[in-house]
Write a protein that holds these residues in place. Structure first.
Motif, mmCIF file in Angstrom:
data_model
loop_
_atom_site.group_PDB
_atom_site.id
_atom_site.type_symbol
_atom_site.label_atom_id
_atom_site.label_comp_id
_atom_site.label_asym_id
_atom_site.label_seq_id
_atom_site.Cartn_x
_atom_site.Cartn_y
_atom_site.Cartn_z
ATOM 1 N N LEU A 1 0.838 -1.194 0.000
ATOM 2 C CA LEU A 1 0.000 0.000 0.000
ATOM 3 C C LEU A 1 0.877 1.249 0.000
ATOM 4 N N ASP A 2 0.402 2.289 -0.669
ATOM 5 C CA ASP A 2 1.044 3.607 -0.603
ATOM 6 C C ASP A 2 2.506 3.604 -1.023
ATOM 7 N N MET A 3 2.881 2.785 -1.989
ATOM 8 C CA MET A 3 4.261 2.831 -2.451
ATOM 9 C C MET A 3 4.550 4.148 -3.174
ATOM 10 N N ILE A 4 3.594 4.652 -3.915
ATOM 11 C CA ILE A 4 3.756 5.964 -4.537
ATOM 12 C C ILE A 4 2.616 6.861 -4.065
ATOM 13 N N GLY A 5 2.914 8.153 -3.928
ATOM 14 C CA GLY A 5 1.925 9.097 -3.428
ATOM 15 C C GLY A 5 1.874 9.111 -1.904
ATOM 16 N N ASN A 6 1.095 10.038 -1.377
ATOM 17 C CA ASN A 6 0.872 10.232 0.061
ATOM 18 C C ASN A 6 2.093 10.851 0.738
ATOM 19 N N VAL A 7 3.168 10.075 0.972
ATOM 20 C CA VAL A 7 4.375 10.646 1.578
ATOM 21 C C VAL A 7 5.629 10.069 0.915
ATOM 22 N N TRP A 8 6.676 10.893 0.846
ATOM 23 C CA TRP A 8 7.985 10.385 0.477
ATOM 24 C C TRP A 8 8.476 9.463 1.584
ATOM 25 N N GLU A 9 9.299 8.474 1.218
ATOM 26 C CA GLU A 9 9.779 7.508 2.206
ATOM 27 C C GLU A 9 11.301 7.442 2.190
ATOM 28 N N TRP A 10 11.878 7.501 3.388
ATOM 29 C CA TRP A 10 13.325 7.424 3.517
ATOM 30 C C TRP A 10 13.841 6.034 3.150
ATOM 31 N N THR A 11 15.035 5.993 2.583
ATOM 32 C CA THR A 11 15.725 4.724 2.337
ATOM 33 C C THR A 11 17.100 4.786 3.000
ATOM 34 N N TYR B 1 1.793 13.709 -1.548
ATOM 35 C CA TYR B 1 0.537 14.358 -1.908
ATOM 36 C C TYR B 1 0.746 15.737 -2.520
ATOM 37 N N VAL B 2 1.968 16.276 -2.513
ATOM 38 C CA VAL B 2 2.209 17.564 -3.174
ATOM 39 C C VAL B 2 2.800 17.376 -4.569
ATOM 40 N N ASP B 3 2.969 16.127 -4.999
ATOM 41 C CA ASP B 3 3.512 15.839 -6.323
ATOM 42 C C ASP B 3 2.396 15.433 -7.280
ATOM 43 N N SER B 4 2.718 15.345 -8.560
ATOM 44 C CA SER B 4 1.675 15.134 -9.568
ATOM 45 C C SER B 4 2.038 13.971 -10.490
ATOM 46 N N VAL B 5 1.078 13.601 -11.318
ATOM 47 C CA VAL B 5 1.275 12.481 -12.234
ATOM 48 C C VAL B 5 2.247 12.856 -13.342
ATOM 49 N N ASN B 6 2.097 14.057 -13.911
ATOM 50 C CA ASN B 6 2.908 14.458 -15.063
ATOM 51 C C ASN B 6 4.172 15.223 -14.687
ATOM 52 N N GLY B 7 4.333 15.557 -13.411
ATOM 53 C CA GLY B 7 5.520 16.277 -12.983
ATOM 54 C C GLY B 7 5.432 17.780 -13.123
ATOM 55 N N TYR B 8 4.303 18.327 -13.601
ATOM 56 C CA TYR B 8 4.156 19.774 -13.698
ATOM 57 C C TYR B 8 4.097 20.418 -12.313
ATOM 58 N N THR B 9 3.579 19.690 -11.346
ATOM 59 C CA THR B 9 3.570 20.146 -9.959
ATOM 60 C C THR B 9 4.611 19.367 -9.187
#
Length: 390
Positions: free
Chosen positions: A283-293, A318-326
Motif C-alpha cells: 500500500l502507498d508505495m507511490i503518493g501520500n508521503v515520500w519515504e526514507w531509504t 501528496y504535493v507531487d503530480s502524475v505528469n511532474g508539472y507540480t
C-alpha cells in the motif's frame, strides 16, 4: 462546636497510641459521615485513604492523551495490528530506473540490479504506532522537536499559525514553529482522526532509530523499488504503465493555491484509503508521503569530494503530480535527495528486515536448453545494491 471537639479527640488518641494507618481510616470514614449528614448515600472505599477529584480535573484527564493509561500500548498494538504486517519479497534481478533522459534526479538510465530476499512493511508507519513507540521511549525526540520547527504546506495553515508561527520558504512551503509528528500543521493541530495516516515530520535519523528499536532497518533504494515493481516489472507505476484514478494520493490543481482533492484528500490520507498498489499487496508505495531509504543520494554531475551527504527518498507525496508539472512526477523510479536531518509534512518511512538466506535465489550455474543439453549461462553485468548504503 461539638463536631470539632469530636475530631480533635480522635486525632489526639491516634497520636498517643501510635495507631496504624489501617486503624485510623475507619475513624475518618465515620467523621466524614458526620460532616456529610445522614442523607448521604455515597459509598467510601475501605482501606487506603482516598480524596475526591473535582469535576474540572476529571474533564481535563479525559481530553489529554492517555500516555499513563494502563495497557494503552497493548491496546494500540491490538487495534492497529493489521498495519504492522510485513511482506516477504523474494530476491532477484530487475531493471531499476526509468527511460526518461530529461530526468535530473538520477533515475536515468535503466540498469540491471540484484537484490537478496527481504521483508518490507506493507504500508508506511502510521501515527498510532509511532505514538505507541514514543509512549515506550519517553526520552526520544525527533529532529523537528529539537530544532523547534519543520516544513509545512502553506495552504493548510490557519491564519493565526501563518501570521504568528511561520516564515515563508520555497514556493508553497512555510517553516512552522512547533510543527512536528503530533502537530502536523503546527500549533493547534493534532492527530485526532489521523491515527491511520502515515507519520510525518520524521528525519532520516528518526526513522532509523524507530526501525532499530523494532529490530528492523530502512530499506535500500533498490529494495524499495524492487518491491514497488513486484508483479509489474519495467512498468512506470506499481500496477502498470497507465495511470489509474484514485490509486494514490497526489496533488490535483494549481500549485500552491488550490488542491481540488479529486482523490478525496488534501493532505495525507489513511494508508489503506486506496486499494493495494501492486500484486503482492503493498500500500502507498507511490503518493501520500515520500519515504526514507538507507541509500546515499549521489549527484551525477558533482565531483565526489564536493558531494553533500544526503539520503534517497522514494515514492512521491501528496504535493507531487502524475505528469511532474507540480513538483515531482510520481512513479516507481523517481527519487529525491535530502539531508538526513530534513523533515516535512510530506515525509515518512517504512521499515525493512533482511530475510533468512534460505529465501535467497540460488545462482544458476548452468542453464538447461530446450533440447535438454546443459549450456553455460551468459555473463551479466549486474549492479549490487550494497555499494550505496550508508
Amino acid at each position: 462546636m461539638w463536631r470539632e471537639l469530636y475530631v480533635l479527640f480522635f486525632l489526639a488518641c491516634a497520636c498517643m497510641a501510635k495507631m496504624r494507618d489501617e486503624d485510623i481510616n475507619p475513624m475518618f470514614q465515620r467523621i466524614e459521615g458526620v460532616f456529610q449528614g445522614p442523607d448521604s448515600n455515597k459509598k467510601k472505599p475501605r482501606g487506603i485513604r482516598t480524596y475526591e477529584v473535582d469535576k474540572e480535573k476529571e474533564q481535563d484527564n479525559k481530553t489529554h492523551h492517555p500516555f499513563d493509561k494502563p495497557n494503552i500500548i497493548t491496546d494500540i498494538h491490538l487495534t492497529y495490528s493489521n498495519y504492522r504486517e510485513m511482506i516477504l519479497v523474494r530476491g532477484g534481478t530487475f531493471w531499476m530506473g526509468t527511460n526518461f533522459p530529461d530526468s535530473t534526479t538520477g533515475e536515468y538510465p535503466m540498469r540491471e540490479v540484484a537484490v537478496n530476499s527481504f521483508y518490507l512493511d506493507k504500508n508506511p508507519v502510521i501515527n498510532a504506532d509511532y505514538w505507541a513507540y514514543r509512549a515506550k521511549k519517553r526520552f526520544a525526540r525527533t529532529d523537528a522537536e529539537d530544532r523547534g520547527w519543520s516544513w509545512v504546506v502553506d495552504l493548510f495553515l490557519t491564519e493565526e499559525t501563518r501570521e504568528y508561527y511561520s516564515m515563508p520558504g520555497a514556493t508553497g512551503w512555510a517553516a512552522v514553529k512547533r510543527a512536528n509528528w503530533d502537530a502536523p500543521e503546527g500549533p493547534g493541530s493534532n492527530l485526532e482522526g489521523r491515527w491511520k495516516h502515515p507519520v510525518v515530520h520524521i528525519s532520516w535519523y528518526d526513522a532509523r532509530q524507530y526501525c532499530a528499536f523494532h529490530g528492523k532497518r530502512l530499506p535500500t533504494e533498490p529494495e524499495w523499488e524492487y518491491a514497488a515493481r513486484a508483479g509489474a516489472t519495467g512498468m512506470t507505476y506499481p500496477w502498470g504503465d497507465s495511470w489509474e484514478r484514485k490509486r494514490a494520493n497526489v496533488w490535483q490543481g494549481s500549485w500552491p493555491n488550490r488542491n481540488s482533492m479529486l482523490d478525496g484528500y488534501g493532505t495525507t490520507a489513511p494508508v489503506d484509503a486506496y486499494i493495494r498498489q501492486n500484486l503482492i499487496g503493498f500500500l502507498d508505495m507511490i503518493g501520500n508521503v515520500w519515504e526514507w531509504t538507507g541509500s546515499a543520494y549521489v549527484e551525477r554531475m558533482v565531483p565526489a569530494h564536493l558531494q553533500t551527504k544526503m539520503a534517497v527518498l522514494k515514492g512521491g507525496s501528496y504535493v507531487d503530480s502524475v505528469n511532474g508539472y507540480t513538483n515531482y512526477a510520481v512513479r516507481n523510479g523517481n527519487r529525491m535527495g535530502q539531508s538526513q536531518d530534513y523533515s516535512a509534512a510530506n515525509v515518512g518511512f517504512r521499515c525493512a528486515k533482511t530475510a533468512p538466506p534460505k529465501y535467497n535465489p540460488r545462482p544458476a550455474d548452468l542453464e538447461i536448453g530446450t533440447a535438454g543439453k546443459r549450456r553455460e549461462p551468459k555473463e551479466k553485468q549486474v549492479m549490487f545494491h550494497r555499494k550505496d548504503e550508508f
